[in-house]
Design a protein around this motif. Sequence first.
Motif, short mmCIF file in Angstrom:
data_model
loop_
_atom_site.label_atom_id
_atom_site.label_comp_id
_atom_site.label_asym_id
_atom_site.label_seq_id
_atom_site.Cartn_x
_atom_site.Cartn_y
_atom_site.Cartn_z
N LEU A 1 -1.34 -8.71 6.71
CA LEU A 1 -1.41 -8.35 5.30
C LEU A 1 -0.06 -8.51 4.62
N ALA A 2 1.03 -8.25 5.37
CA ALA A 2 2.37 -8.35 4.81
C ALA A 2 2.74 -9.78 4.44
N THR A 3 2.07 -10.76 5.04
CA THR A 3 2.36 -12.15 4.69
C THR A 3 1.73 -12.54 3.36
N ASN A 4 0.79 -11.74 2.86
CA ASN A 4 0.09 -12.07 1.62
C ASN A 4 0.49 -11.20 0.45
N THR A 5 1.08 -10.02 0.70
CA THR A 5 1.41 -9.11 -0.38
C THR A 5 2.55 -8.19 0.05
N ASP A 6 3.12 -7.45 -0.89
CA ASP A 6 4.26 -6.56 -0.63
C ASP A 6 3.75 -5.19 -0.18
N VAL A 7 3.71 -4.96 1.12
CA VAL A 7 3.18 -3.70 1.65
C VAL A 7 4.20 -2.57 1.57
N SER A 8 5.41 -2.84 1.09
CA SER A 8 6.39 -1.75 0.94
C SER A 8 6.08 -0.87 -0.26
N GLN A 9 5.14 -1.29 -1.12
CA GLN A 9 4.77 -0.51 -2.30
C GLN A 9 3.42 0.17 -2.12
N THR A 10 3.10 0.57 -0.89
CA THR A 10 1.80 1.15 -0.60
C THR A 10 1.69 2.56 -1.18
N LEU A 11 0.60 2.79 -1.93
CA LEU A 11 0.30 4.13 -2.46
C LEU A 11 -0.56 4.90 -1.47
N THR A 12 -1.63 4.28 -1.00
CA THR A 12 -2.50 4.87 0.01
C THR A 12 -3.05 3.76 0.89
N ALA A 13 -3.43 4.12 2.10
CA ALA A 13 -4.05 3.17 3.03
C ALA A 13 -5.20 3.87 3.74
N VAL A 14 -6.29 3.14 3.96
CA VAL A 14 -7.47 3.67 4.65
C VAL A 14 -7.79 2.74 5.82
N ARG B 1 -13.22 -1.57 11.52
CA ARG B 1 -12.84 -2.99 11.47
C ARG B 1 -12.25 -3.38 10.12
N ARG B 2 -11.80 -2.38 9.33
CA ARG B 2 -11.30 -2.69 7.99
C ARG B 2 -10.07 -1.86 7.67
N LEU B 3 -9.07 -2.52 7.08
CA LEU B 3 -7.87 -1.86 6.57
C LEU B 3 -7.82 -2.10 5.06
N THR B 4 -7.85 -1.01 4.28
CA THR B 4 -7.80 -1.10 2.82
C THR B 4 -6.52 -0.45 2.32
N VAL B 5 -5.81 -1.14 1.45
CA VAL B 5 -4.52 -0.65 0.94
C VAL B 5 -4.56 -0.68 -0.59
N VAL B 6 -4.11 0.43 -1.21
CA VAL B 6 -3.94 0.50 -2.66
C VAL B 6 -2.46 0.58 -2.94
N PHE B 7 -1.97 -0.30 -3.82
CA PHE B 7 -0.54 -0.37 -4.10
C PHE B 7 -0.20 0.41 -5.37
N ALA B 8 1.03 0.92 -5.43
CA ALA B 8 1.49 1.67 -6.59
C ALA B 8 1.60 0.73 -7.79
N PRO B 9 1.14 1.17 -8.97
CA PRO B 9 1.27 0.33 -10.17
C PRO B 9 2.73 0.03 -10.47
N THR B 10 3.00 -1.15 -10.98
CA THR B 10 4.37 -1.55 -11.30
C THR B 10 4.97 -0.60 -12.33
N GLY B 11 6.15 -0.07 -12.00
CA GLY B 11 6.85 0.81 -12.92
C GLY B 11 6.46 2.26 -12.84
N ALA B 12 5.37 2.59 -12.15
CA ALA B 12 4.93 3.99 -12.06
C ALA B 12 5.83 4.76 -11.11
N GLN B 13 6.27 5.95 -11.53
CA GLN B 13 7.13 6.79 -10.70
C GLN B 13 6.27 7.68 -9.81
N VAL B 14 5.73 7.10 -8.76
CA VAL B 14 4.85 7.83 -7.84
C VAL B 14 5.34 7.60 -6.41
N PRO B 15 5.08 8.56 -5.53
CA PRO B 15 5.49 8.37 -4.13
C PRO B 15 4.81 7.15 -3.52
N ARG B 16 5.54 6.40 -2.72
CA ARG B 16 4.99 5.21 -2.06
C ARG B 16 5.68 5.07 -0.71
#
Length: 350
Positions: A257-270, A274-289
Motif C-alpha cells: 500500500l505504501a508504494t501507491n499512497t502516503d501511509v504516514s498520514q493515516t487517520l484510522t486503519a481497519v 483478507r482486507r486492509l482498509t485505511v482512511v487518511f487525514a484530510p489535507t491541512g486538518a489538525q488531527v492526530p495521525r
Amino acid sequence: MSGTYGSVAPTRLRPVALALRFLNGGVIGVSLSALVVGVLIESVPLVLAGLGLPPAYGLLRFVGGRPRRAREAAIVPLVALAKVESLRAGGTETGDLPVEFVLTVAPDGAPAYRVRVTHHVNLVDLPSYQKGDVLVVDYPPDRPWRARIVSHPAPEWRRRVAEAVIEPAPESTMVRKPPEGCASGVLTVLGLLLGAATVAVLFRAQLFAPETGTRPPEPPTSSSSTTVTSSGSATIDVGQGRSLLDAGELRHAIDSLATNTDVSQTLTAVVQERRLTVVFAPTGAQVPRFDLRALRVDDIPGLVRKALSTLQVGTPPTWQVTIVQLPTTLAVRVTVTGPQGSASLAADGG
C-alpha cells in the motif's frame, strides 16, 4: 474579608452553565464516536462529520458568548496598589517573556490578599521588575483572582506608588479561581457517553450487519488487489486462501500500500481477514495521525487469537482490528461478532 479572598469552595454553576458542560461532553462523544463508527462502516462523510463538529461547535460557542463578554467588559474594575512578593520568568520564542508574579494586593478599605498573576514583559524591561516593587493592578470586583498589572497607570496612581508602603499579606490569603464542583464533571462525562451511544444506535444496522451481506463475493484468486479512492481512503485485498493473520502478510500488505499512497498520514486503519482498509487525514486538518509502517504488525495476530478465544459471541465469529491515533496513544481494538452479539478487546498500539 481575607477569609473570603482565600476561599476555594466550589462555585454553584447556573443551570445554563451546567447545560453547557453537558453539551460539551455530548459534542466530544458524538465526534469521537462518529470517527470510530465511520471507519468501521467505511463512511467517509461520517468521518468528516466527526472531524468538523468540534470546530463548528467552538465557533458557535464563541459567537454565542459575545453578549456575556460584553457584559463583563462593561463592569468597572477596581484599582489597587500591589507589592511584588516574588516573580519568575518563563521561556518564550518572542520578545515578550511570560512572568509569573506573586503579589500582595492592598485594596482601599479592604484587607490585603495575595494573588498569582502572569504578565508579559519585554526582555528589555525585565530588570525594572524586582521583588518588593509596588505596582498598580486592577481586577473585577467579584473575581479578585483575575487581577492584572496596569503597565501605564494614571498620574495619581503613580504618585501613590512612589509613597506606598505595603506589608506582605499572609500566604493563607492567596486567592484562586474556585473549583466548579463534581456536578460539572459528572454532566460532562454523561454527555460524552450519551453522545457516543447516540451515534452507535443510529448506525447500528451498518455496524452489526453480517460480513457476507455487505460485500460481493471475492473472486477465487490468490493475487492481491489495491484500490485508492479520491475520497481519502485506500483498500488492499489479499486473495482466497490467504489471511492477514498469516506470517508476514500484514507487513507485505502495508508495504504494498505504501508504494501507491502516503501511509504516514493515516487517520484510522481497519484489518480484516483478507482486507486492509485505511482512511487518511484530510489535507491541512489538525488531527492526530500516524505512520502505518510503524505499526507493530507482529502483535496483531496474537491479539486477534486472544480475542477469538476469550470473547464468547457464538460460532462462527468474524473479527476486525481497528487502529486509531488518539491525542496521546495509538488505540488498537479487536471487535469479534457472532450470533450472540459483539464484543471487543483493546490493547495499546505503542
